[in-house]
Design a protein around this motif. Structure first.
Motif, PDB file in Angstrom:
ATOM      1  N   LEU A 351       0.861  -1.087   0.034  1.00 34.62           N
ATOM      2  CA  LEU A 351      -0.280   0.074  -0.047  1.00 34.62           C
ATOM      3  C   LEU A 351       0.779   1.348  -0.144  1.00 34.62           C
ATOM      4  O   LEU A 351       0.642   2.322  -0.766  1.00 34.62           O
ATOM      5  N   SER A 352       1.791   1.247   0.975  1.00 29.43           N
ATOM      6  CA  SER A 352       2.958   2.263   0.767  1.00 29.43           C
ATOM      7  C   SER A 352       3.334   2.529  -0.353  1.00 29.43           C
ATOM      8  O   SER A 352       3.821   3.653  -0.796  1.00 29.43           O
ATOM      9  N   THR A 353       4.014   1.458  -0.983  1.00 29.53           N
ATOM     10  CA  THR A 353       4.776   1.652  -2.213  1.00 29.53           C
ATOM     11  C   THR A 353       3.824   2.212  -3.376  1.00 29.53           C
ATOM     12  O   THR A 353       4.213   3.124  -4.241  1.00 29.53           O
ATOM     13  N   ASN A 354       2.416   1.765  -3.599  1.00 28.24           N
ATOM     14  CA  ASN A 354       1.571   2.147  -4.520  1.00 28.24           C
ATOM     15  C   ASN A 354       1.473   3.672  -4.011  1.00 28.24           C
ATOM     16  O   ASN A 354       1.085   4.458  -5.231  1.00 28.24           O
ATOM     17  N   ALA A 355       1.136   4.061  -2.802  1.00 29.78           N
ATOM     18  CA  ALA A 355       0.793   5.503  -2.512  1.00 29.78           C
ATOM     19  C   ALA A 355       1.996   6.367  -3.036  1.00 29.78           C
ATOM     20  O   ALA A 355       1.682   7.408  -3.488  1.00 29.78           O
ATOM     21  N   PHE A 403       0.786  -7.483  -8.434  1.00 27.25           N
ATOM     22  CA  PHE A 403       1.331  -8.342  -7.476  1.00 27.25           C
ATOM     23  C   PHE A 403       0.676  -7.782  -5.986  1.00 27.25           C
ATOM     24  O   PHE A 403       0.428  -8.277  -5.229  1.00 27.25           O
ATOM     25  N   GLY A 404       0.766  -6.240  -5.727  1.00 23.67           N
ATOM     26  CA  GLY A 404       0.339  -5.656  -4.675  1.00 23.67           C
ATOM     27  C   GLY A 404      -0.983  -5.862  -4.485  1.00 23.67           C
ATOM     28  O   GLY A 404      -1.593  -6.267  -3.148  1.00 23.67           O
ATOM     29  N   SER A 405      -1.755  -5.914  -5.622  1.00 20.69           N
ATOM     30  CA  SER A 405      -3.408  -5.903  -5.338  1.00 20.69           C
ATOM     31  C   SER A 405      -3.574  -7.339  -4.854  1.00 20.69           C
ATOM     32  O   SER A 405      -4.525  -7.661  -4.141  1.00 20.69           O
ATOM     33  N   LEU A 406      -2.695  -8.413  -5.522  1.00 25.33           N
ATOM     34  CA  LEU A 406      -2.880  -9.723  -5.132  1.00 25.33           C
ATOM     35  C   LEU A 406      -2.652 -10.104  -3.707  1.00 25.33           C
ATOM     36  O   LEU A 406      -3.282 -10.762  -3.185  1.00 25.33           O
ATOM     37  N   VAL A 407      -1.335  -9.375  -3.263  1.00 27.97           N
ATOM     38  CA  VAL A 407      -1.089  -9.444  -1.853  1.00 27.97           C
ATOM     39  C   VAL A 407      -2.116  -9.062  -0.854  1.00 27.97           C
ATOM     40  O   VAL A 407      -2.311  -9.619   0.223  1.00 27.97           O
TER      41      VAL A 407
END
Length: 444
Positions: A351-355, A403-407
């Protein structure tokens, strides 16, 4: 006219004195002989002086006996006795002056008594220290007779007080079944006339205890075995530590396998969505670091769990701690079990990486609110965590899932048996996570 002096029986007194001399001489000689027989440990010098004194006393007694019975028929006997006394006197004088320095250095009775008191006090002090050391240790010293009855013990043994142990056998204290290994060990010690060691397990007050037993034959001054002496060392703590270590090794093996499976899945999913090797290395390294930070928290707590507050700070510390922070965190103190901490840590990283790349943390005006709260017991307990972004670029729903959404959506929900809602609202990304009660643990 002078009056006549009264008659005095001097002859009778003289004879009585001679009899007293004779009897006393023989009594002294017999007493000294008895003393030499009893005190076998006297030095050669002391025995020589005592022998000379015995001979001299006997000679005086014999001379008094000859005078009393008037040995005129054997004048040579009186002369022989006198020569014997003279010879003994000469030898006695030489022996006395030869040993004068040793005799003069003999301690006085007062000094001997004082030295005995000092030695007794030192012995009592040493014995007290010995007993204190044994009481404060996990070692019990004991002795037993040939019938294996306890004759002494330094402290309570096998959960029984000292007064109960004394006079009892192991069978009487522990019962036949539990005492059997001890009896076999001790009888083997008697049979072999040698030391024996063993280990036994006891049950005391409903809990198990382990003892190391060491026994040796107990001999008298003649070397005959009259019993045995031994030590019982309570090694329960060592045994429990060994069991705990084996448990930790099994747990470490299990967790290592789980960790390798997580890393393998991360590598596979990262490679699937990475456009190049460099991008793969960068993203995969960042995810490994996020996993490492979660493990650091768990190691600090000996893998008992991790605080949710510490977990959020470990993953977003570089955003929270800087000046004009764009992140707000708020919530009660909640302690997560290891698996929950590991999965939530990875989700927070994504979440922080995407933000930071596309959302609220990519612009100076953006902000992220991370809020969590306990759920009521009526609602099933556990807690709910909310991630809300605002003030960032407009958000559009992506056409695919990375991958982030899957996690976040799939893996987190499956690992925690919870619910995850990911909403791409135009004003900012919203993620709500519901975690059941069984993934929480009490804080240490």
């Amino acid at each position: 006219m002078a009056s006549a002096m009264p008659f005095l029986p001097f002859d009778n007194l003289d004879n009585a004195a001679r009899w007293v001399t004779v009897l006393s001489s023989f009594a002294i000689a017999v007493g000294l002989l008895r003393l030499l027989h009893v005190r076998q440990n006297l030095s050669g010098r002391s025995r020589l002086l005592a022998s000379l004194l015995i001979a001299q006393v006997l000679m005086f007694g014999l001379l008094s006996l000859l005078v009393m019975f008037d040995g005129s028929g054997m004048p040579w006997l009186r002369s022989a006795v006198r020569i014997g006394i003279a010879t003994l006197n000469a030898i006695g004088a030489v022996a006395l002056w030869t040993n004068f320095r040793a005799l003069a250095s003999l301690p006085s009775p007062g000094h001997v008594a004082s030295e005995q008191r000092r030695l007794t006090l030192e012995l009592a002090t040493a014995l007290q220290r010995y007993e204190m050391a044994l009481r404060g240790s996990n070692v019990a010293i004991f002795t037993q007779d040939r019938a294996l009855r306890y004759t002494s013990v330094s402290k309570p043994l096998f959960g029984a007080p000292v007064d109960q142990v004394l006079g009892s056998t192991d069978t009487e204290l522990l019962g036949e079944a539990r005492a059997r290994p001890l009896n076999l060990l001790k009888r083997d010690c008697f049979a072999a006339a040698a030391a024996r060691k063993g280990e036994t397990e006891m049950e005391e007050n409903g809990s198990k205890r382990w003892y190391d037993i060491h026994v040796e034959p107990l001999r008298d001054l003649a070397g005959t075995i009259v019993g045995l002496t031994g030590a019982a060392v309570d090694v329960t703590e060592r045994k429990e530590n060994e069991q705990h270590l084996r448990l930790l090794m099994r747990e470490l093996t299990h967790r290592s396998k789980n960790l390798l499976a997580v890393i393998q899945a991360m590598a596979r999913q990262t490679a699937r969505h990475a456009g190049s090797i460099d991008e793969f290395v960068e993203i995969f390294s960042a995810r490994l670091q996020a996993l490492s930070r979660s493990h650091d928290l768990l190691v600090q707590e000996s893998w008992h769990g991790a605080s949710l507050n510490d977990m959020v700070r470990s993953q977003l510390g570089h955003h929270i701690d800087r000046e004009n922070s764009q992140v707000t965190i708020k919530g009660p103190n909640i302690f997560l079990k290891p698996e929950a901490a590991q999965n939530i840590g990875l989700a927070l990283h994504e979440l922080s990486t995407n933000a930071a790349k596309y959302g609220a943390l990519s612009v100076p005006t953006g902000h992220v609110d991370i809020i969590w709260a306990r759920r009521m017991a009526e609602a099933g307990g556990g807690f709910e965590l909310s991630w809300r972004e605002r003030g960032g670029p407009p958000v559009t729903t992506p056409t695919g899932r990375g991958f982030g959404s899957l996690v976040i959506e799939r893996n987190l929900a499956r690992a925690l048996d919870g619910e995850v809602q990911l909403e791409f609202a135009p004003g900012g990304l919203i993620c709500n996570v519901s975690v059941p009660e069984h993934h929480l643990t009490a804080e240490r």
